[in-house]
Design a protein around this motif. Structure first.
Motif, PDB file in Angstrom:
ATOM      1  N   GLU A  73      -9.315  19.748 -17.024  1.00 59.61           N
ATOM      2  CA  GLU A  73      -8.365  18.955 -16.217  1.00 59.61           C
ATOM      3  C   GLU A  73      -7.051  19.720 -16.117  1.00 59.61           C
ATOM      4  OE1 GLU A  73      -8.180  15.994 -14.240  1.00 59.61           O
ATOM      5  OE2 GLU A  73      -6.217  16.932 -13.985  1.00 59.61           O
ATOM      6  N   THR A 116      -6.220  10.564  -9.937  1.00 60.76           N
ATOM      7  CA  THR A 116      -5.411   9.848  -8.946  1.00 60.76           C
ATOM      8  C   THR A 116      -5.347   8.369  -9.305  1.00 60.76           C
ATOM      9  OG1 THR A 116      -6.145  11.398  -7.251  1.00 60.76           O
ATOM     10  CG2 THR A 116      -5.244   9.313  -6.469  1.00 60.76           C
ATOM     11  N   LYS A 164      -0.970  -1.174  -8.228  1.00 57.73           N
ATOM     12  CA  LYS A 164      -1.190  -2.583  -8.599  1.00 57.73           C
ATOM     13  C   LYS A 164      -0.142  -3.055  -9.616  1.00 57.73           C
ATOM     14  CE  LYS A 164      -3.709  -1.775  -5.867  1.00 57.73           C
ATOM     15  NZ  LYS A 164      -4.282  -0.597  -5.197  1.00 57.73           N
TER      16      LYS A 164
END
Ligand code: FAD
Length: 461
Positions: free
Chosen positions: A30, A37, A47
């Motif tokens: 990574e 994302t 959210k």
């Protein structure tokens, strides 16, 4: 079995943990932060911001419930701090899951050398070669930013920068009235930003049911958000004072900032796909077969990198399927019941096909519906806007559903199961739903399909 996974978004990390649980020796590469994302600049942060906006709205409407609360204000800086804290905790959660499942995390940028080798350019300058039996590509997507829009990350931004702003701009042009444009547009509007949404299609949420999109549009307009549909951007001028946009009809808009929310494209930069012979389509999606294997044997791809809906739950499911297939199972990667959710207020959620799609495909169908206005729970919580619409085929099997209204995204789970399992409206409608709950609206819409609705009020409410 040794497996190397490039990318630790929902596709990559779910695959890693599943493969480790199935006994593989797994290394994840990574280049940024685990969670991808979705966790860092997508689902979770948006959210979290919308949850703060919900609290704001509830607080502003508190008097209607007999609760007096005169000094409600929202501070974006604190909203962002709460979001960052939440994300940091969840990132740690994934790192812990990697550790406890024995997944090895290598920080750096991965590149394919051949069908068995990944070269990692590590963050500290070192280079490491990882040789494994199978490789999974899960490098996700990036926002689409055509050159003419003058993206600079300051005045012309994408969702990534929008999620880090600590002061709301006075005004913002949102290019694209899809999920991200509507969610962030409504969020900033609720914090005082003057919002104009510009959408090329003839409706916002262009792939969703017309009546559902209309209900959301009504709410956005009620909140003084300007929505322009069936119109494009002809020219963009970025100036010291802000952004000036000329539309295709000659109208000129100006704002402090412009948010580009025109979709995302698969991200495979630096992977060396051509070098190892992996095929991609004209839009840059990696081509995979039913088992999610690419054109090179032993290399699989999932998530936003392939041509399936760019959604976290799709990436996660594909990650699990790819892991199982890499370890000898034979699972199909494509699903017919993929939930689609928009976390605006009112929320929008849909699964299966829409009425328009049924008509285009010549499918014989029937619909049933129920308005939240006629539901006791909706009246109790003061959220009466919206409707549930269910489509069944000629055999009464549920083939699609659209919900606009309170908690639509959670309510959708039951209808997703119906589409997934091919349940009939009769069977599902026969299930006792608890009272008083929003889920009764699903039961009522199912009864309506079967012509047995007791509580439906005919006509426009
Ligand atoms: P990603 O999550 O993009 O992860 C890819 C990872 O690969 C990244 O961490 C990246 O750093 C890494 N990487 C890339 N190249 C390399 C390399 N060469 N070497 C090493 N690492 C590399 N979906 C939903 O389902 N619900 C939502 O509510 C929702 N909201 C969203 C809101 C926004 C603002 C955005 C932008 C997206 C949203 N999405 C939502 C979409 C969702 O985030 C994506 O579909 C999902 O994250 C895709 O997962 P993925 O694993 O394919 O890729």
């Amino acid at each position: 079995m040794k497996i190397t996974i490039i990318g630790a978004g929902p596709g990559g990390y779910e695959a890693a943990i599943m493969a480790a649980k199935l006994g593989a020796e797994v290394t994840v590469v990574e280049k940024n932060v685990v969670g991808g994302t979705c966790l860092n600049i997508g689902c979770v942060p948006t959210k979290a911001l919308l949850a703060s906006a919900d609290v704001l709205v509830t607080s502003l409407e508190a008097a209607k419930f007999g609760v007096l609360n005169d000094h409600t204000t929202a501070e974006l800086k604190q909203i962002i701090e709460r979001k960052d804290k939440l994300v940091a905790g969840l990132v740690k959660g994934i790192e812990f899951l990697f550790e406890s499942n024995g997944v090895n995390l290598v920080r750096g940028s991965g590149k394919l050398i051949d069908s068995k080798t990944v070269e990692v350019q590590q963050s500290d300058g070192g280079v490491e070669k990882l040789v494994s039996d199978k490789i999974l590509l899960a490098t996700g997507s990036v926002p689409i930013c055509p050159e003419m829009f003058g993206y600079d990350g300051k005045k012309v931004i994408t969702s990534t920068e929008a999620l880090a702003l600590t002061t709301p701009p006075k005004s913002m042009i949102v290019v694209g009235g899809g999920v991200i444009g509507c969610e962030l547009g409504q969020f900033f509007s609720r914090l005082g930003t003057r919002i104009t949404i510009v959408e090329m299609a003839d409706q916002i949420l262009s792939t969703e049911d017309k009546s559902v999109a209309k209900q959301l549009l009504r709410q956005l307009k009620r909140e003084k958000i300007k929505v322009l549909t069936a119109i494009g951007v002809a020219e963009v001028n970025v100036q010291d004072s802000g952004v000036v946009v000329t539309l295709t009809n000659g109208e000129i808009l100006d704002a402090e900032m412009m948010l580009l929310s025109m979709g995302r494209s698969s991200y495979s930069k630096g992977l060396n796909l051509e070098g190892v012979g992996i095929k991609a389509d004209h839009k840059g999606h990696i081509v995979v077969d039913q088992s999610l294997e690419t054109s090179v044997k032993g290399i699989y791809a999932v998530g936003d990198l392939i041509n399936t809906p760019f959604l976290a739950h799709v990436a996660a499911k594909e990650g699990i399927i790819a892991a199982e297939n890499m370890l000898g199972k034979n699972k199909a990667g494509v699903h017919k019941a993929i939930p689609r959710c928009v976390y605006t207020d009112p929320q929008v959620a849909a699964v299966g096909i829409t009425e328009k799609e049924a008509q285009q495909r010549g499918i014989i169908y029937k619909t049933g519906s129920f308005d939240f206005r006629a539901l006791r729970k909706a009246q109790i919580i003061g959220k009466i806007q919206g409707q549930i619409k269910i489509l069944v085929d000629e055999n009464d099997v549920v083939i699609g559903a659209s919900i606009v209204g309170p908690e639509a995204t959670d309510l959708l789970a039951e209808l997703t199961m119906a589409v997934h399992l091919g349940l009939t409206a009769e069977i599902l409608g026969d299930v006792i739903h608890p009272h008083p709950t929003l889920s009764e609206a699903i039961m009522e819409a199912l009864h309506d399909v079967c012509g047995k609705s007791i509580n439906k009020v005919e006509g426009t409410l």
